[in-house]
Design a protein around this motif. Structure first.
Motif, mmCIF file in Angstrom:
data_model
loop_
_atom_site.group_PDB
_atom_site.id
_atom_site.type_symbol
_atom_site.label_atom_id
_atom_site.label_comp_id
_atom_site.label_asym_id
_atom_site.label_seq_id
_atom_site.Cartn_x
_atom_site.Cartn_y
_atom_site.Cartn_z
ATOM 1 N N GLN A 1 6.948 7.803 12.151
ATOM 2 C CA GLN A 1 7.278 7.472 11.159
ATOM 3 C C GLN A 1 8.806 8.668 11.363
ATOM 4 N N THR B 1 9.259 0.845 7.838
ATOM 5 C CA THR B 1 10.518 0.538 6.662
ATOM 6 C C THR B 1 10.513 1.771 5.604
ATOM 7 N N SER B 2 10.512 2.669 5.655
ATOM 8 C CA SER B 2 10.421 4.092 4.554
ATOM 9 C C SER B 2 12.234 4.539 4.310
ATOM 10 N N GLY C 1 5.361 14.000 0.538
ATOM 11 C CA GLY C 1 6.180 12.657 -0.575
ATOM 12 C C GLY C 1 6.204 12.928 -2.324
ATOM 13 N N ARG D 1 7.986 6.221 -4.674
ATOM 14 C CA ARG D 1 8.652 4.901 -3.706
ATOM 15 C C ARG D 1 8.333 5.922 -2.823
ATOM 16 N N GLY D 2 7.437 6.136 -1.892
ATOM 17 C CA GLY D 2 7.224 6.988 -0.777
ATOM 18 C C GLY D 2 5.934 7.851 -0.437
ATOM 19 N N THR E 1 14.410 -4.607 6.952
ATOM 20 C CA THR E 1 13.343 -4.611 6.093
ATOM 21 C C THR E 1 12.761 -6.218 7.022
ATOM 22 N N GLU F 1 4.806 4.214 8.898
ATOM 23 C CA GLU F 1 5.977 3.552 7.910
ATOM 24 C C GLU F 1 6.889 3.467 8.229
ATOM 25 N N SER G 1 1.560 1.681 5.963
ATOM 26 C CA SER G 1 2.712 1.359 4.787
ATOM 27 C C SER G 1 1.770 1.679 3.187
ATOM 28 N N HIS G 2 3.291 2.268 2.497
ATOM 29 C CA HIS G 2 1.917 2.964 1.472
ATOM 30 C C HIS G 2 2.796 1.261 0.446
ATOM 31 N N ARG G 3 3.912 0.734 1.262
ATOM 32 C CA ARG G 3 4.188 -0.508 0.157
ATOM 33 C C ARG G 3 3.228 -1.671 0.283
#
Length: 499
Positions: A88, A170-171, A399, A425-426, A178, A168, A199-201
């Motif tokens: 990251q 695209t953080s 975060g 977010r994140g 993206t 991550e 990713s968390h997304r």
């Protein structure tokens, strides 16, 4: 018998000074697929990937590449096996050129001297593979975050990587950047390169990944095809309880109108916005990226000097031309970019908490360190901020805990209206649930909340009423009982214009 796996973990365990970080992890990744590695912070994902990359050594278990056991004791071992990890925090040298970074410590030489011509030519060939048209001679320091991300991918390809781990990725990217990254991932997949995607997304995971593995508390929970699961099931695997229990029960009582916004506009993104907010209400702002949600609320908060319109607080016109004015009128704003706008990461937790209203830490007209500590410790306790002490530097927090510090900063100002812009977010699922509880509790205390979120589940699960924006205007207003993903998307894509 060929399992079809390019990579297999068999019974991997790892402890640090008596703490079990990984316990009997076993799963496989097939060649040429994008494999999502999922789990909240502390699940063990990073530890496992550091073992694969040679940064850590395993205690027990086996790693197999193409069905053969391999011994990875150093990062050079993983490189030789075709494994590359893109962290990251990007690992590039800003003062060097693109080509120098791609071939760092492997620069071609001729007669004992650096062969610039060959290095630049080879860099161009590598960049072509990811469809990146950029001079190999430009300095990394001149590139955007997205371009630097691509250079890291180019570096991995130059090492003939067969397995690329993306942590991550695209953080820090925009929506357009993206999409470009996803195109590159698709190209690499066509070239037979295997990717492990952390990713968390969740929307990204379902868009680009073929398979998944979920870890929780250092253990293996589930693996399979992404087509065989939905978001609710993945979250249940990650947190250990059903999605229905993720959003807390609402206890707020909605009162009279506390704020009215009339005919708000700026030069571009905000076009005649009118809405009201009630005491104890959670009012959502939904819409696609670029619809003008953040710009609208920044204009309300006085961050946008060009904005025009009328804001009434408790029926009286409020003159808000700056964030300082907004704070005076009882508003707080938790920004989308918590590191860039919400925190001073080099300062302590305590300094961040008291900075917006330092007079709260004053005694007899002088700043009191003792009073500041007492204030900060109260917020650490109330918001369950995980930090060794109030003197911890903010940049070292996770975060989710950084987000809580920003919230504590605004609560210290005593706002009646709190604007939250993408507050989760994140951050991982567990931290998200803690933020959801805080939002619900604040509304129950009579605070009025405005929630901007791109996550449909958050909007539906938390809001009492939702303004859906499209191209700088409120396209539709939905009450709690009307909230569905289909209705939100109908207005978010301009569907009301055809009615």
């Amino acid at each position: 018998m060929d399992s079809g796996y390019i990579l297999e973990f068999q019974g991997i365990s790892k402890s640090f000074v008596g703490v079990q970080a990984l316990k009997d992890i076993s799963f496989g990744v097939k060649k040429g697929e994008v494999h999502a590695l999922l789990g909240e912070n502390g699940a063990g994902k990073s530890t496992l990937m550091k073992i694969l990359s040679g940064a850590y050594s395993k205690d027990t278990g086996k790693i197999l590449i193409d069905g053969r056991e391999v011994n990875i004791r150093h990062t050079k071992d993983s490189e030789k096996l075709g494994i590359s990890i893109i962290y990251q925090e990007l690992n590039l040298i800003p003062e060097m050129s693109v080509a120098e970074n791609i071939f760092l410590e492997r620069q071609p030489k001729k007669a004992g001297f650096l062969d610039w011509k060959k290095m630049n030519k080879d860099a161009v060939e590598v960049l072509k593979r990811i469809d990146m048209n950029i001079s190999p001679k430009v300095l990394i320091s001149t590139l955007s975050v997205a371009q630097r991300q691509m250079i890291e991918i180019a570096k991995a390809i130059s090492l003939n990587a067969r397995i690329v781990i993306m942590d991550e990725p695209t953080s820090a990217l925009t929506e357009g950047e993206t999409k470009k990254l996803f195109q590159v991932i698709g190209n690499l997949k066509e070239q037979g390169i295997t990717m492990i995607y952390i990713s968390h997304r969740m929307d990204e995971v379902f868009e680009i990944c073929d398979s998944y593995t979920v870890m929780r508390d250092g253990t293996f929970i589930s693996s399979g095809s992404i087509r065989d699961v939905n978001l609710d099931k993945i979250i249940e695997y990650m947190v250990g309880r059903p999605m229905s229990q993720v959003f807390p029960e609402k206890k707020n009582k909605i009162g009279d109108v506390i704020m009215q916004v009339q005919d708000l506009h700026n030069d571009k993104e905000v076009r005649g916005i009118t809405f009201d907010l009630r005491k104890g209400e959670v009012l959502g702002f939904a819409g696609l990226v670029g619809a003008g949600r953040s710009e609208t609320l920044k204009a309300v908060f006085g961050s946008d000097k060009k904005a025009k319109g009328t804001v009434l607080i408790n029926g009286k016109k409020a003159s808000i031309h700056s964030p300082k004015d907004a704070i005076h009128h009882g508003l707080g704003f938790l920004p989308e970019d918590r590191k860039g706008e919400g925190l001073v990461t080099e300062l302590s937790v305590m300094d961040n908490v008291v900075m917006a209203k330092p007079e709260n830490a004053m005694v007899k007209g002088f700043f009191s360190a003792k009073r500041a500590k007492e204030l900060c410790r109260r917020y650490i306790k109330d918001l369950m901020i995980k930090t060794p002490s109030e003197t911890q530097t903010a940049k070292y927090l996770s975060g989710g805990n950084q987000q809580k510090v920003v919230l504590a900063k605004w609560l210290n100002c005593g706002p009646e209206i709190i604007i939250l812009d993408e507050p989760t977010r994140g951050i991982d699922v567990n931290a998200k649930m803690e933020i959801y509880n805080m939002i619900t509790d604040l509304a129950a205390q009579g605070k009025s909340i405005i929630l901007i979120s791109s996550e449909m589940q958050e909007i539906i699960g938390l809001c009492d009423r939702v303004n859906v924006m499209f191209e700088g205007k409120i396209a539709g207003v939905l009450m709690k009982e009307e909230l569905t993903q289909e209705k939100i998307m109908h207005y978010a894509t301009g569907g009301n214009q055809n009615e």
